[in-house]
Design an enzyme around this catalytic site. Structure first.
Site, PDB file in Angstrom:
ATOM      1  N   VAL A  17      -5.717   3.209   6.141  1.00  0.00           N
ATOM      2  CA  VAL A  17      -4.559   2.437   6.611  1.00  0.00           C
ATOM      3  C   VAL A  17      -4.116   3.047   7.934  1.00  0.00           C
ATOM      4  CG1 VAL A  17      -2.176   1.756   6.130  1.00  0.00           C
ATOM      5  CG2 VAL A  17      -3.782   2.011   4.262  1.00  0.00           C
ATOM      6  N   PHE A  18      -3.925   2.206   8.930  1.00  0.00           N
ATOM      7  CA  PHE A  18      -3.485   2.685  10.247  1.00  0.00           C
ATOM      8  C   PHE A  18      -1.968   2.511  10.351  1.00  0.00           C
ATOM      9  CE2 PHE A  18      -2.512   1.838  14.764  1.00  0.00           C
ATOM     10  CZ  PHE A  18      -2.965   3.032  15.315  1.00  0.00           C
ATOM     11  N   GLY A  19      -1.263   3.608  10.588  1.00  0.00           N
ATOM     12  CA  GLY A  19       0.192   3.573  10.777  1.00  0.00           C
ATOM     13  C   GLY A  19       0.517   3.736  12.247  1.00  0.00           C
ATOM     14  N   TYR A  20       1.401   2.876  12.739  1.00  0.00           N
ATOM     15  CA  TYR A  20       1.745   2.934  14.170  1.00  0.00           C
ATOM     16  C   TYR A  20       3.255   2.957  14.389  1.00  0.00           C
ATOM     17  CZ  TYR A  20       2.486  -1.993  13.245  1.00  0.00           C
ATOM     18  OH  TYR A  20       2.957  -3.168  12.690  1.00  0.00           O
ATOM     19  N   GLY A  21       4.014   2.833  13.300  1.00  0.00           N
ATOM     20  CA  GLY A  21       5.481   2.839  13.403  1.00  0.00           C
ATOM     21  C   GLY A  21       6.028   3.879  12.443  1.00  0.00           C
ATOM     22  N   SER A  22       6.896   3.444  11.541  1.00  0.00           N
ATOM     23  CA  SER A  22       7.485   4.414  10.610  1.00  0.00           C
ATOM     24  C   SER A  22       6.426   5.051   9.710  1.00  0.00           C
ATOM     25  CB  SER A  22       8.576   3.751   9.771  1.00  0.00           C
ATOM     26  OG  SER A  22       8.012   2.789   8.919  1.00  0.00           O
ATOM     27  N   GLU A  93       6.615  -2.886   3.396  1.00  0.00           N
ATOM     28  CA  GLU A  93       6.412  -3.674   4.622  1.00  0.00           C
ATOM     29  C   GLU A  93       6.595  -5.179   4.367  1.00  0.00           C
ATOM     30  OE1 GLU A  93       5.943  -2.019   7.473  1.00  0.00           O
ATOM     31  OE2 GLU A  93       5.934  -0.127   6.392  1.00  0.00           O
TER      32      GLU A  93
HETATM   33  C1  SIN Z   1       3.668   0.889  10.593  1.00  0.00           C
HETATM   34  O1  SIN Z   1       4.387   1.882  10.688  1.00  0.00           O
HETATM   35  O2  SIN Z   1       2.425   1.008  10.648  1.00  0.00           O
HETATM   36  C2  SIN Z   1       4.227  -0.483  10.353  1.00  0.00           C
HETATM   37  C3  SIN Z   1       5.561  -0.721  10.937  1.00  0.00           C
HETATM   38  C4  SIN Z   1       6.657   0.135  10.362  1.00  0.00           C
HETATM   39  O3  SIN Z   1       6.774   0.246   9.135  1.00  0.00           O
HETATM   40  O4  SIN Z   1       7.450   0.691  11.132  1.00  0.00           O
END
Ligand code: SIN
Length: 187
Positions: A17-22, A93
């Site tokens: 899983v790629f996370g880019y935010g929180s 999400e």
């Molecule tokens: C993420 O972090 O990958 C999705 C957006 C978020 O939850 O901030």
């Protein structure tokens, strides 16, 4: 099963899983391994509304989503998780994000793996879209929700990106605008 009866996950049940935010800085799920990583063709933007974490349905906060953009590269963190972790992530999400399959490049080895990212597409009910930087900063400063203030979401993300050596102009400019506006308020 291993001899001592502790189950080590079967490789076929593991997913990236790629996370880019929180998901970079709030890791409230188990994972087998993680790595700094990037995806190409996507840009991180504060264009998604948050009704359930950093805002409310009547005053949605602004959080990140991925916007398709040729040649863009978005860096974040990839986690290898067991299938059941998706139940938790789907719930976390749920406000407009959908799982999307995409190739992820792991650092530092450069290996490419197939994985998933949560993307809030433009047609979702909570999508806010672009706005002038100053307006976005003002918006973020006045919003809060069950997971905390929208300001903290932005500043924690800016810190987390700094820690992985990522200079994301959009996030840095927004964080600077929010800090400038909050200093203005304190005077
Ligand atoms: C993420 O972090 O990958 C999705 C957006 C978020 O939850 O901030």
């Amino acid at each position: 099963m291993s001899p001592d009866n502790t189950s080590s996950p079967d490789a076929s049940s593991l997913h990236w899983v790629f996370g880019y935010g929180s998901l970079i800085y709030k890791v409230d799920f188990p994972f087998v391994q993680c790595a700094h990583a990037s995806i190409t063709g996507w840009a991180r933007r504060f264009w998604q509304g948050s009704h359930d974490h950093r805002g409310t349905p009547s005053a949605p906060g602004r959080v990140v989503t991925l916007i398709p953009q040729a040649r863009a590269r978005c860096r974040g963190v990839a986690y290898q998780v067991e299938q059941q972790v998706f139940e938790h992530l789907d719930f976390r999400e749920k406000n407009g994000y959908q799982r999307r399959s995409l190739p992820i490049r792991l650092e530092p080895c450069g290996a490419q793996v197939s994985g998933t990212a949560y993307v809030a597409e433009t047609a979702n009910h909570a999508f806010l879209g672009d706005a002038p930087l100053v307006e976005m900063a003002r918006h973020i400063l006045r919003c809060a929700g069950p997971s905390g203030s929208n300001r903290d979401y932005l500043l924690q993300l800016a810190d987390a990106l700094r820690m992985i050596g990522e200079e994301d102009e959009h996030v840095l400019e927004l964080a600077a605008a929010v800090l400038e506006q909050s200093m203005g308020k304190e005077c």
